[in-house]
Scaffold this active site. Sequence first.
Site, mmCIF file in Angstrom:
data_model
loop_
_atom_site.group_PDB
_atom_site.id
_atom_site.type_symbol
_atom_site.label_atom_id
_atom_site.label_comp_id
_atom_site.label_asym_id
_atom_site.label_seq_id
_atom_site.Cartn_x
_atom_site.Cartn_y
_atom_site.Cartn_z
ATOM 1 N N GLY A 128 0.841 -1.201 0.000
ATOM 2 C CA GLY A 128 0.000 0.000 0.000
ATOM 3 C C GLY A 128 0.870 1.242 0.000
ATOM 4 O O GLY A 128 0.549 2.269 0.608
ATOM 5 N N GLN A 132 -2.320 6.584 2.157
ATOM 6 C CA GLN A 132 -2.178 7.680 3.143
ATOM 7 C C GLN A 132 -1.172 7.349 4.242
ATOM 8 O O GLN A 132 -0.333 8.174 4.593
ATOM 9 C CB GLN A 132 -3.536 7.966 3.805
ATOM 10 C CG GLN A 132 -4.595 8.505 2.875
ATOM 11 C CD GLN A 132 -4.188 9.834 2.287
ATOM 12 O OE1 GLN A 132 -3.649 10.693 2.975
ATOM 13 N NE2 GLN A 132 -4.422 10.001 1.013
ATOM 14 N N ASN A 169 -6.804 -3.291 7.561
ATOM 15 C CA ASN A 169 -7.947 -3.890 8.256
ATOM 16 C C ASN A 169 -8.724 -4.884 7.396
ATOM 17 O O ASN A 169 -8.765 -4.727 6.184
ATOM 18 C CB ASN A 169 -8.888 -2.773 8.715
ATOM 19 C CG ASN A 169 -8.370 -2.137 9.982
ATOM 20 O OD1 ASN A 169 -7.910 -2.836 10.869
ATOM 21 N ND2 ASN A 169 -8.442 -0.820 10.059
ATOM 22 N N ASP A 173 -4.113 1.932 19.164
ATOM 23 C CA ASP A 173 -5.110 1.934 20.242
ATOM 24 C C ASP A 173 -4.426 2.127 21.595
ATOM 25 O O ASP A 173 -4.891 2.869 22.459
ATOM 26 C CB ASP A 173 -5.892 0.612 20.223
ATOM 27 C CG ASP A 173 -6.395 0.293 18.828
ATOM 28 O OD1 ASP A 173 -7.214 1.061 18.311
ATOM 29 O OD2 ASP A 173 -5.941 -0.704 18.244
ATOM 30 N N ARG A 224 -3.319 5.705 21.897
ATOM 31 C CA ARG A 224 -4.498 6.549 22.129
ATOM 32 C C ARG A 224 -4.926 6.451 23.597
ATOM 33 O O ARG A 224 -5.256 7.470 24.234
ATOM 34 C CB ARG A 224 -5.659 6.070 21.242
ATOM 35 C CG ARG A 224 -5.484 6.417 19.778
ATOM 36 C CD ARG A 224 -6.474 5.643 18.914
ATOM 37 N NE ARG A 224 -6.489 6.138 17.544
ATOM 38 C CZ ARG A 224 -7.066 5.514 16.523
ATOM 39 N NH1 ARG A 224 -7.674 4.344 16.715
ATOM 40 N NH2 ARG A 224 -7.043 6.045 15.319
ATOM 41 N N HIS A 280 -8.396 -5.304 16.869
ATOM 42 C CA HIS A 280 -8.340 -3.887 16.496
ATOM 43 C C HIS A 280 -9.672 -3.535 15.841
ATOM 44 O O HIS A 280 -9.805 -3.523 14.617
ATOM 45 C CB HIS A 280 -7.179 -3.605 15.546
ATOM 46 C CG HIS A 280 -7.260 -2.221 14.967
ATOM 47 N ND1 HIS A 280 -7.063 -1.104 15.718
ATOM 48 C CD2 HIS A 280 -7.574 -1.793 13.728
ATOM 49 C CE1 HIS A 280 -7.248 -0.031 14.964
ATOM 50 N NE2 HIS A 280 -7.561 -0.427 13.743
HETATM 51 P P1 NAI Z 1 -5.347 4.124 1.633
HETATM 52 O O1 NAI Z 1 -6.594 3.678 0.955
HETATM 53 O O2 NAI Z 1 -4.931 5.539 1.583
HETATM 54 O O3 NAI Z 1 -4.115 3.264 1.075
HETATM 55 C C1 NAI Z 1 -4.182 1.890 0.878
HETATM 56 C C2 NAI Z 1 -3.279 1.576 -0.296
HETATM 57 O O4 NAI Z 1 -3.183 0.159 -0.392
HETATM 58 C C3 NAI Z 1 -3.816 2.085 -1.626
HETATM 59 O O5 NAI Z 1 -2.827 2.878 -2.262
HETATM 60 C C4 NAI Z 1 -4.134 0.816 -2.399
HETATM 61 O O6 NAI Z 1 -3.894 0.960 -3.796
HETATM 62 C C5 NAI Z 1 -3.147 -0.160 -1.757
HETATM 63 N N1 NAI Z 1 -3.499 -1.571 -1.937
HETATM 64 C C6 NAI Z 1 -4.739 -2.123 -1.977
HETATM 65 N N2 NAI Z 1 -4.633 -3.437 -2.208
HETATM 66 C C7 NAI Z 1 -3.320 -3.722 -2.300
HETATM 67 C C8 NAI Z 1 -2.597 -4.910 -2.552
HETATM 68 N N3 NAI Z 1 -3.217 -6.073 -2.777
HETATM 69 N N4 NAI Z 1 -1.254 -4.834 -2.585
HETATM 70 C C9 NAI Z 1 -0.624 -3.678 -2.384
HETATM 71 N N5 NAI Z 1 -1.250 -2.501 -2.161
HETATM 72 C C10 NAI Z 1 -2.584 -2.536 -2.117
HETATM 73 O O7 NAI Z 1 -5.490 3.603 3.140
HETATM 74 P P2 NAI Z 1 -4.629 4.019 4.427
HETATM 75 O O8 NAI Z 1 -5.254 5.181 5.091
HETATM 76 O O9 NAI Z 1 -3.188 4.073 4.078
HETATM 77 O O10 NAI Z 1 -4.934 2.752 5.364
HETATM 78 C C11 NAI Z 1 -4.462 1.477 5.007
HETATM 79 C C12 NAI Z 1 -5.114 0.413 5.873
HETATM 80 O O11 NAI Z 1 -4.753 0.588 7.230
HETATM 81 C C13 NAI Z 1 -6.644 0.440 5.852
HETATM 82 O O12 NAI Z 1 -7.101 -0.909 5.787
HETATM 83 C C14 NAI Z 1 -7.007 1.024 7.184
HETATM 84 O O13 NAI Z 1 -8.283 0.604 7.624
HETATM 85 C C15 NAI Z 1 -5.913 0.445 8.048
HETATM 86 N N6 NAI Z 1 -5.662 1.112 9.323
HETATM 87 C C16 NAI Z 1 -5.313 0.322 10.388
HETATM 88 C C17 NAI Z 1 -5.024 0.861 11.614
HETATM 89 C C18 NAI Z 1 -4.647 -0.008 12.775
HETATM 90 O O14 NAI Z 1 -4.518 0.542 13.880
HETATM 91 N N7 NAI Z 1 -4.445 -1.301 12.642
HETATM 92 C C19 NAI Z 1 -5.114 2.315 11.816
HETATM 93 C C20 NAI Z 1 -5.447 3.079 10.636
HETATM 94 C C21 NAI Z 1 -5.709 2.475 9.443
#
Ligand code: NAI
Length: 324
Positions: A11, A15, A131, A159, A162, A187
């Site tokens: 990813g 973000q 997630n 978490d 936080r 989570h």
């Molecule tokens: P985002 O949508 O900005 O970025 C995700 C990226 O992953 C995208 O660029 C997408 O093209 C890429 N992606 C999707 N499938 C893929 C694959 N098979 N191989 C490689 N890349 C792939 O999302 P963001 O904000 O960066 O969040 C990423 C994940 O982290 C989300 O699932 C979010 O829910 C999770 N998250 C988990 C937290 C935790 O505490 N465990 C906290 C905050 C977010």
Amino acid sequence: MKDPVRIAITGGAGQISYSLIFRIAAGDMLGPDQPVILQLLEIPQAMDALNGVVMEVNDCAFPLVKDIVATDDPNVAFKDADFALLVGARPRGPGMERKDLLEANAAIFSVQGKALNDHASRDVRVLVVGNPANTNALIASCNAPDLDAGQFTAMTRLDHNRALTQLAQKTGKHVTDVDSMIIWGNHSATQYPDLAQCKVDGKAAFDLVERDWYENDFIPTVQQRGAAIIKARGASSAASAASSAIDHMRDWALGCDGIVSMAIPSDGSYGIEEGIIYSYPVRCQGGKYEIVQGFELDAFSKEKMQATEKELREERAAVEHLLG
Ligand code: NAI
């Protein structure tokens, strides 16, 4: 100078990675004397965006970055990886049920688990951020039979962090005064942020805060913090998630004082079903984590811990057919 280590990040154009990659490149994860090779994975549609990120990393002229690989092939991204941060995941789309989300992600994490199994360093440390993180980690691990299940972890450190801040602010102390914070379980909104073992400046947290605040303010605030950030910022928590991922990996690799929360394969400790990826209190030393044993649990804690365990068992049941 040490030999570089290989850090795979999935990813890479998302973000979280927009903060994570730059902080790792600056040495925040493994220290200012550890060179790194960044191996960034994206889906084909996001490769242009990923190349833009690579241009920016290059433009920073980071002394620690020895090479950058940008690819849409998991077998390339995980080749000889010493660390793998699995951030990319499929977000919930309109009309998507929880089961659909689990299945869509199961497809991603089974492929990545196999690629890790076949190509990563035998000592790779894996952190799943995307997630549903705990169950995604389980799927990856089940698809990597040649690696130890304990090499697969999921992130509850955000978490945990936080919760530290909520308690520090409530008691008028600093986060560094807080000891033995614990996040149990998934989570998700069922996670259990537990203050029963917690001390602030050496005093029991329960002697400093009201029970009513704990049950009706603290716990839901920590559980719902992600949604509150989306509401305030119009976008999900990215920089804080990146920061917590760095904390998780740094402490695992380099050790830390005190207790931190990590979602790891349950060994049955505290009566939790063996095998599910459950957040526990751990201590990290010598490159390993170990569950902190011996905490007494009251009926309130047991009920909360079982509720989040139940959710994880249900998630596992929904993807059972993909667990290899
Ligand atoms: P985002 O949508 O900005 O970025 C995700 C990226 O992953 C995208 O660029 C997408 O093209 C890429 N992606 C999707 N499938 C893929 C694959 N098979 N191989 C490689 N890349 C792939 O999302 P963001 O904000 O960066 O969040 C990423 C994940 O982290 C989300 O699932 C979010 O829910 C999770 N998250 C988990 C937290 C935790 O505490 N465990 C906290 C905050 C977010």
